[in-house]
Scaffold this active site. Sequence first.
Site, PDB file in Angstrom:
ATOM      1  N   PHE A 126       1.055  -1.362  -0.016  1.00 21.50           N
ATOM      2  CA  PHE A 126       0.022   0.043   0.173  1.00 21.50           C
ATOM      3  C   PHE A 126       0.871   1.302  -0.009  1.00 21.50           C
ATOM      4  O   PHE A 126       1.965   1.389   0.702  1.00 21.50           O
ATOM      5  CB  PHE A 126      -0.911  -0.045   1.319  1.00 21.50           C
ATOM      6  CG  PHE A 126      -1.879   1.018   1.081  1.00 21.50           C
ATOM      7  CD1 PHE A 126      -3.092   0.799   0.596  1.00 21.50           C
ATOM      8  CD2 PHE A 126      -1.869   2.271   2.030  1.00 21.50           C
ATOM      9  CE1 PHE A 126      -4.295   1.695   0.444  1.00 21.50           C
ATOM     10  CE2 PHE A 126      -2.727   3.091   2.054  1.00 21.50           C
ATOM     11  CZ  PHE A 126      -3.874   2.788   1.066  1.00 21.50           C
ATOM     12  N   ASP A 203       0.814  -5.059   8.096  1.00 21.94           N
ATOM     13  CA  ASP A 203      -0.295  -3.880   8.005  1.00 21.94           C
ATOM     14  C   ASP A 203      -1.855  -4.793   7.762  1.00 21.94           C
ATOM     15  O   ASP A 203      -1.816  -5.383   6.641  1.00 21.94           O
ATOM     16  CB  ASP A 203       0.149  -2.986   6.827  1.00 21.94           C
ATOM     17  CG  ASP A 203      -1.050  -1.802   6.938  1.00 21.94           C
ATOM     18  OD1 ASP A 203      -2.328  -2.029   7.310  1.00 21.94           O
ATOM     19  OD2 ASP A 203      -0.742  -0.976   6.389  1.00 21.94           O
ATOM     20  N   TYR A 226     -11.735   2.083   9.999  1.00 19.58           N
ATOM     21  CA  TYR A 226     -12.908   2.558   9.173  1.00 19.58           C
ATOM     22  C   TYR A 226     -13.068   1.522   8.270  1.00 19.58           C
ATOM     23  O   TYR A 226     -14.142   1.963   7.255  1.00 19.58           O
ATOM     24  CB  TYR A 226     -12.251   4.077   8.730  1.00 19.58           C
ATOM     25  CG  TYR A 226     -11.198   4.250   7.852  1.00 19.58           C
ATOM     26  CD1 TYR A 226     -11.019   3.713   6.704  1.00 19.58           C
ATOM     27  CD2 TYR A 226     -10.177   4.713   8.576  1.00 19.58           C
ATOM     28  CE1 TYR A 226      -9.816   4.017   6.258  1.00 19.58           C
ATOM     29  CE2 TYR A 226      -8.893   4.901   8.124  1.00 19.58           C
ATOM     30  CZ  TYR A 226      -8.595   4.471   6.640  1.00 19.58           C
ATOM     31  OH  TYR A 226      -7.615   4.614   6.035  1.00 19.58           O
ATOM     32  N   LYS A 227     -12.465   0.601   7.846  1.00 22.95           N
ATOM     33  CA  LYS A 227     -12.837  -0.058   6.650  1.00 22.95           C
ATOM     34  C   LYS A 227     -13.839  -1.319   7.283  1.00 22.95           C
ATOM     35  O   LYS A 227     -14.796  -1.097   7.752  1.00 22.95           O
ATOM     36  CB  LYS A 227     -11.520  -0.999   6.072  1.00 22.95           C
ATOM     37  CG  LYS A 227     -10.748   0.080   5.392  1.00 22.95           C
ATOM     38  CD  LYS A 227      -9.594  -0.510   4.999  1.00 22.95           C
ATOM     39  CE  LYS A 227      -8.853   0.874   4.157  1.00 22.95           C
ATOM     40  NZ  LYS A 227      -7.612   0.548   4.079  1.00 22.95           N
ATOM     41  N   ARG A 375     -12.753  -2.682  -7.764  1.00 24.52           N
ATOM     42  CA  ARG A 375     -12.775  -3.352  -6.548  1.00 24.52           C
ATOM     43  C   ARG A 375     -13.917  -3.410  -5.882  1.00 24.52           C
ATOM     44  O   ARG A 375     -14.704  -2.465  -5.695  1.00 24.52           O
ATOM     45  CB  ARG A 375     -11.714  -2.657  -5.622  1.00 24.52           C
ATOM     46  CG  ARG A 375     -11.248  -3.520  -4.559  1.00 24.52           C
ATOM     47  CD  ARG A 375     -10.111  -2.840  -3.791  1.00 24.52           C
ATOM     48  NE  ARG A 375     -10.655  -1.578  -3.045  1.00 24.52           N
ATOM     49  CZ  ARG A 375      -9.753  -0.873  -2.288  1.00 24.52           C
ATOM     50  NH1 ARG A 375      -8.348  -1.208  -2.128  1.00 24.52           N
ATOM     51  NH2 ARG A 375     -10.059   0.126  -1.688  1.00 24.52           N
TER      52      ARG A 375
HETATM   53  C1  LIG Z   1      -6.489   1.824   4.064  1.00 23.42           C
HETATM   54  C2  LIG Z   1      -5.120   1.339   4.551  1.00 23.42           C
HETATM   55  C3  LIG Z   1      -4.161   2.253   5.024  1.00 23.42           C
HETATM   56  C4  LIG Z   1      -4.841   3.818   5.670  1.00 23.42           C
HETATM   57  O1  LIG Z   1      -3.887   4.305   6.329  1.00 23.42           O
HETATM   58  P1  LIG Z   1      -4.400   5.621   7.113  1.00 23.42           P
HETATM   59  O2  LIG Z   1      -3.251   6.165   7.848  1.00 23.42           O
HETATM   60  O3  LIG Z   1      -5.472   5.393   7.789  1.00 23.42           O
HETATM   61  O4  LIG Z   1      -4.685   6.625   5.989  1.00 23.42           O
HETATM   62  C5  LIG Z   1      -2.843   2.011   5.338  1.00 23.42           C
HETATM   63  N1  LIG Z   1      -2.681   0.856   5.057  1.00 23.42           N
HETATM   64  C6  LIG Z   1      -3.398  -0.072   4.374  1.00 23.42           C
HETATM   65  C7  LIG Z   1      -2.749  -1.472   3.788  1.00 23.42           C
HETATM   66  C8  LIG Z   1      -4.696   0.177   3.859  1.00 23.42           C
HETATM   67  O5  LIG Z   1      -5.424  -0.560   3.280  1.00 23.42           O
END
Ligand SMILES: *Cc1c(COP(=O)(O)O)cnc(C)c1O
Length: 415
Positions: A126, A203, A226-227, A375
């Site tokens: 990511f 992560d 938040y997901k 997606r």
């Molecule tokens: C959504 C997501 C993030 C989000 O990071 P934020 O600091 O909350 O913006 C980080 N890593 C992965 C793999 C994600 O899917």
Amino acid sequence: MEDFRARAEELDAADPLRELRDQFVIADPGLIYLDGNSLGRLPKASQDRLSALVDVEWGQQLIRGWHDWIDLPERVGDALGTALLGVAAGQVLVCDNTTVNLYKLALAATQARPGRTVIVTDDDNFPTDRYVLSQLATQQGLEVRTVATPMDDGVQLDAVKRALDQDVALVSFSHTAYRSGALAPMSAIDEAAHSVGALTLWDLSHSVGAVPVDLSRSDLAVGCSYKYLNGGPGAPAWLYVRRDLQTYLGNPIAGWFSQRDQFAMGEEYSPRQDVGRFLTGTPPILGLVCVEEGVRVLAEAGLERLRAKGVALTEFLIELADAWLVEYGVRVATPRDPDRRGSHIVLEHPQAWQLAQALIAAGVIPDYREPNRLRLGPAPAYTRFADVCEGLDRLRTILRTESHTTLPARPTSVR
Ligand SMILES: *Cc1c(COP(=O)(O)O)cnc(C)c1O
């Protein structure tokens, strides 16, 4: 069509989680929401909790509210860790955002391996992970060793093993790949990293709340809330530090919330001896109570049942894509083996951006990811099989009538 629709209705009727949907706000019953992996729906309990927090706790109790608020990062962390990460209490905190937590733990880990100069990650990680690790390496005089990952199949164990040697301080990957849904072989990577003396940092943003994880061999992890956790936009993220590492690692941000006797306001920084040492400053209470409610809803449903439904929903989605969409040039880019994927499905098509816009106009919310990837995240907590059927039927109609071809061909600002 009728066959699939009847199947969807049967699957919904037999779904042990069918009543869970009632615990969420469904403002527009006609809207097909397939983006729960980007922003989960609002639990009704969070609405009540937030208004009580604002009206009573903040509005009336004022500063006295801190009596109950101060423990929230650990209390919600324990609920999340025990119900959804399979770890014992005292190892998870809800705080900051994923990016900040990743930075804190990555820096702590590399500093715990002095003399080692390499961080291993992959080229399909990511973006925030790649940026944070690369900047951190520059700042600390370290080097990032980037493993090549095939976009559809996810992180490859052999390639990771080839990148490992005695110079490696930290190995960091995402568990569920954001643009294919492929799962990384977590335990095997933990084992390989430990065999050369490196620490691991996962992560789990696209896994937590939908996919079971085995952290028993892992050192560190982070993820957002938040997901699938339905904590709401900007809700604080979480971090996991295995108990035996909590005093061994140092938080690079020595904020007062990580101080042993915080309100003594002491001269010297003397960090806590538990997971609380990874706190920074004042936690965001409004978001934290929403994470608590989001976690509670999923914990009551049970991760095993959520995963079983996630597998069934994605199996059904792939079956529909094969039956209806492949003839129009759509390709399923996610692993077909359910044990090798998370809870979202990626459909590749040369006009994916236009298809995403046409779907939104047709009342279906997907996600678009570069390059050419639609997606679809049918979150198991509130998505019905009938929603998947209807969403894919609308996509089939768009492809058949080519109504998407009149829309702008490229994203102006990607969302
Ligand atoms: C959504 C997501 C993030 C989000 O990071 P934020 O600091 O909350 O913006 C980080 N890593 C992965 C793999 C994600 O899917």
